[in-house]
Design an enzyme around this catalytic site. Structure first.
Site, short mmCIF file in Angstrom:
data_model
loop_
_atom_site.label_atom_id
_atom_site.label_comp_id
_atom_site.label_asym_id
_atom_site.label_seq_id
_atom_site.Cartn_x
_atom_site.Cartn_y
_atom_site.Cartn_z
N LYS A 177 0.89 -1.18 0.00
CA LYS A 177 0.00 0.00 0.00
C LYS A 177 0.91 1.22 0.00
O LYS A 177 1.41 1.65 1.04
CB LYS A 177 -0.86 -0.03 1.27
CG LYS A 177 -2.22 0.63 1.14
CD LYS A 177 -2.19 2.07 0.78
CE LYS A 177 -2.12 2.98 1.97
NZ LYS A 177 -1.95 4.40 1.57
N GLU A 253 8.92 1.33 11.32
CA GLU A 253 9.96 2.36 11.19
C GLU A 253 9.23 3.70 11.19
O GLU A 253 8.46 3.99 10.28
CB GLU A 253 10.76 2.15 9.90
CG GLU A 253 11.54 0.85 9.95
CD GLU A 253 12.42 0.60 8.74
OE1 GLU A 253 12.24 1.27 7.72
OE2 GLU A 253 13.29 -0.28 8.83
N CYS A 287 13.51 10.87 7.24
CA CYS A 287 13.27 10.46 8.64
C CYS A 287 14.52 10.62 9.50
O CYS A 287 14.44 10.86 10.69
CB CYS A 287 12.78 9.03 8.68
SG CYS A 287 13.92 7.90 7.87
N GLU A 389 8.24 16.50 15.67
CA GLU A 389 8.83 16.24 14.36
C GLU A 389 8.12 17.14 13.34
O GLU A 389 6.90 17.08 13.21
CB GLU A 389 8.65 14.77 13.95
CG GLU A 389 9.28 14.49 12.60
CD GLU A 389 8.98 13.08 12.05
OE1 GLU A 389 7.81 12.66 12.08
OE2 GLU A 389 9.92 12.43 11.59
P1 NAD Z 1 1.92 8.40 7.50
O1 NAD Z 1 2.02 7.64 8.78
O2 NAD Z 1 0.95 9.52 7.42
O3 NAD Z 1 1.53 7.42 6.29
C1 NAD Z 1 2.29 6.29 5.99
C2 NAD Z 1 1.41 5.26 5.31
O4 NAD Z 1 0.46 4.75 6.25
C3 NAD Z 1 0.61 5.79 4.12
O5 NAD Z 1 0.61 4.83 3.10
C4 NAD Z 1 -0.78 5.96 4.72
O6 NAD Z 1 -1.82 5.91 3.76
C5 NAD Z 1 -0.84 4.78 5.66
N1 NAD Z 1 -1.81 4.89 6.76
C6 NAD Z 1 -2.18 6.02 7.43
N2 NAD Z 1 -3.06 5.69 8.41
C7 NAD Z 1 -3.23 4.34 8.36
C8 NAD Z 1 -4.01 3.41 9.12
N3 NAD Z 1 -4.77 3.80 10.15
N4 NAD Z 1 -3.94 2.10 8.78
C9 NAD Z 1 -3.15 1.68 7.77
N5 NAD Z 1 -2.40 2.52 7.02
C10 NAD Z 1 -2.43 3.83 7.32
O7 NAD Z 1 3.40 8.87 7.16
P2 NAD Z 1 3.86 9.81 5.97
O8 NAD Z 1 3.36 11.19 6.26
O9 NAD Z 1 3.55 9.16 4.69
O10 NAD Z 1 5.46 9.77 6.15
C11 NAD Z 1 6.18 10.65 6.96
C12 NAD Z 1 6.53 9.99 8.28
O11 NAD Z 1 7.28 8.79 8.03
C13 NAD Z 1 7.44 10.82 9.17
O12 NAD Z 1 6.99 10.72 10.49
C14 NAD Z 1 8.81 10.16 9.03
O13 NAD Z 1 9.69 10.34 10.11
C15 NAD Z 1 8.41 8.73 8.89
N6 NAD Z 1 9.48 7.96 8.25
C16 NAD Z 1 10.20 7.08 9.01
C17 NAD Z 1 11.24 6.36 8.44
C18 NAD Z 1 12.06 5.38 9.24
O14 NAD Z 1 12.80 4.63 8.64
N7 NAD Z 1 11.96 5.37 10.54
C19 NAD Z 1 11.52 6.52 7.08
C20 NAD Z 1 10.77 7.43 6.34
C21 NAD Z 1 9.73 8.14 6.94
#
Ligand code: NAD
Length: 485
Positions: A177, A253, A287, A389
């Site tokens: 997804k 992550e 991230c 963040e």
């Molecule tokens: P997000 O959590 O908003 O979304 C990530 C994914 O989760 C998307 O595909 C979204 O549609 C899905 N999603 C959202 N709610 C959901 C639910 N209730 N059930 C299932 N799926 C759901 O994150 P984002 O805004 O896309 O990305 C940015 C974030 O990602 C930042 O916090 C960043 O730090 C983190 N990040 C972490 C790493 C790491 O390796 N630790 C790497 C990259 C990004």
């Protein structure tokens, strides 16, 4: 208008209830594609084809055959490199060179995990038994099953293949997804999989949103055996709750509020160059990025001025302008969030060293989600922008006086993803690295990744480790076979 479809059982498909959503360009907010949203029954179809594939030709392949096919996937991504870069750039607005780096990694992720699975041994123990004949134990690895892969938008191909590569190398099947903001490279990878002969049902992609949409349908699906996720910490918590139903394992992550620590004996050029990347690369949407910089007091003014000068020289622009090194944020929604933090910083009394607003862009680019790279000083550790963040091109620089003090301040966050330490004192580098509460610590560098090493977050930044052999822990079941002699 370009249509981005779901990829289920090696076929591109519209959503069964014909729902679509627009993909808007971060450059000017204009629609660039129509994305087919997967319904619950589409997610059911994707999961059931993934489940079926476990018993089909994929499940019957030897490790060597799987490894060979994953090498072909990597080679085909490389052959179609320009297509992947174009898709990634269109979705994210990132500079071409940033996207090229990420797409190279996207291909590498298949080869590195193919090599890991081919070369890593398991364990063997002889044991004594009361009858004196003994027994022996050996371990074998088996796939976990259908893996749900939920991805963010900031490095779409790299972060998705970081999970799909090891999952497939270990013999699992996946339902991906992608983020609703970046659907194109995951969809394009379907063509690659099909063209190199990955069997039906092994790689599936379903588009949509999180709650009450595709993300939730996938993570609550009881035929999904394990869930791997990258994204925000609060989304990770929701996914963990979903995974609890059926007691399915998760690899998470999540977010960070990473600190860099610059001691007065650091090489200023090395520290400045690394900080420029860690604070501003990909418009701060990394991230591992640094949103808190601690500088030992004697170097404070010098470092602030050095960074200010380099930030002033950053060129904000469109991806096709090869001299530009900073693109827009991913969306208007994210721009509004980042700008709300810019406003809050000023309200709480920050000194804006540089930036703090929206750059002036020409023509329709004025509608894009641009923000200025920004440096603040003058706030305390508990200021909002020093705690939350932000995920934008911004950082706050704090002075510090002692090693113990800075360790405590760097660790004073609920997050624990990464950290970067700059010093020319080897003893101190080891001492401080050991005390930082983070999954990854760099010394005199940043984002220098050997893909065989462990990657993941401590505290609220993650659960589990991926990379090299560590990925095998999540993507396989280690089974012990005990033989009585
Ligand atoms: P997000 O959590 O908003 O979304 C990530 C994914 O989760 C998307 O595909 C979204 O549609 C899905 N999603 C959202 N709610 C959901 C639910 N209730 N059930 C299932 N799926 C759901 O994150 P984002 O805004 O896309 O990305 C940015 C974030 O990602 C930042 O916090 C960043 O730090 C983190 N990040 C972490 C790493 C790491 O390796 N630790 C790497 C990259 C990004």
């Amino acid at each position: 208008m370009k249509k981005v479809q779901n990829f289920i059982n090696n076929e591109y498909k519209d959503g069964s209830d014909a729902k679509t959503f627009p993909k808007l360009s971060p450059l000017n907010n204009a629609q660039i594609a129509e994305v087919c949203e997967a319904s619950k029954s589409d997610v059911d179809a994707a999961v059931s084809s993934a489940k079926k594939a476990l018993k089909g030709p994929w499940g019957k392949m030897t490790t060597e055959e799987r490894v060979a096919i994953l090498y072909k996937v990597a080679d085909e991504i490389t052959r179609r490199f320009e297509d992947f870069v174009a898709a990634e750039v269109a979705d994210t607005g990132m500079p071409q060179h940033t996207s090229q780096f990420m797409c190279v990694r996207g291909a590498q992720n298949f080869k590195i995990f193919a090599d890991v699975i081919k070369n890593v041994p398991t364990e063997f123990f002889e044991m004594a038994t009361p009858d004196g004949k003994g027994a022996m134990n050996y371990a074998i690895r088996r796939p976990v099953g259908v893996v749900g892969v939920v991805c963010p938008w900031n490095a779409p191909l790299l972060l998705m293949t970081w999970k799909v590569g090891p999952a497939l190398a270990c013999g699992n099947t996946v339902v991906v997804k992608p983020s609703e903001e970046t659907p194109q490279t995951a969809a394009l990878l379907g063509e690659v999989m099909r063209d190199v002969g990955v069997p039906e049902g092994v790689y599936n992609v379903v588009h949509g949103f999180g709650p009450n949409s595709t993300g939730e349908f996938l993570t609550t699906h009881q035929d999904v055996d394990a869930i791997t996720f990258t994204g925000e910490t609060r989304t990770g918590a929701a996914i963990m709750k979903a995974a609890a139903d059926g007691a399915r394992p998760v690899s998470l992550e999540m977010g960070g509020k990473n600190a860099a620590i610059v001691f007065a004996d650091a090489d200023l050029d090395v520290a400045t160059e690394a900080l420029m990347r860690s604070c501003f690369m990909n418009t701060g949407q990394v991230c591992l990025g640094t949103e808190r910089v601690f500088v030992e007091r004697p170097l404070f003014d010098t470092l602030v001025n050095a960074l200010k000068e380099k930030v002033a020289a950053l060129k904000i622009g469109i991806p096709s302008d090869h001299s530009s090194n900073m693109g827009p944020l991913i969306s208007k929604e994210h721009q509004a969030k980042v700008l709300s933090y810019y406003k809050k910083a000023v309200e709480e009394g920050a000194n804006v060293v540089i930036g703090g607003g929206v750059p002036k862009m020409e023509g329709d680019l004025a509608n894009g989600s641009w923000v200025e790279p920004t440096i603040w000083t003058g706030l305390n550790d508990d200021a909002t922008i020093a705690v939350d963040e932000i995920f934008g091109p911004c950082t706050h620089i704090f002075p510090f006086d002692t090693e113990d003090e800075v360790i405590e301040r760097a660790n004073n966050t609920k997050y624990g993803l990464s950290s970067a330490i700059f010093t020319s004192n080897l003893q101190r580098a080891h001492r401080v690295a050991a005390q930082i509460e983070a999954g990854v610590v760099w010394v005199n560098s940043w984002f220098l990744r050997d893909l065989r090493t462990a990657f993941g977050g401590a505290k609220n930044s993650g659960i589990g480790r991926e990379g090299g052999v560590h990925s095998l822990e999540f993507y396989t079941e280690l089974k012990n076979v005990c033989i009585k002699l």
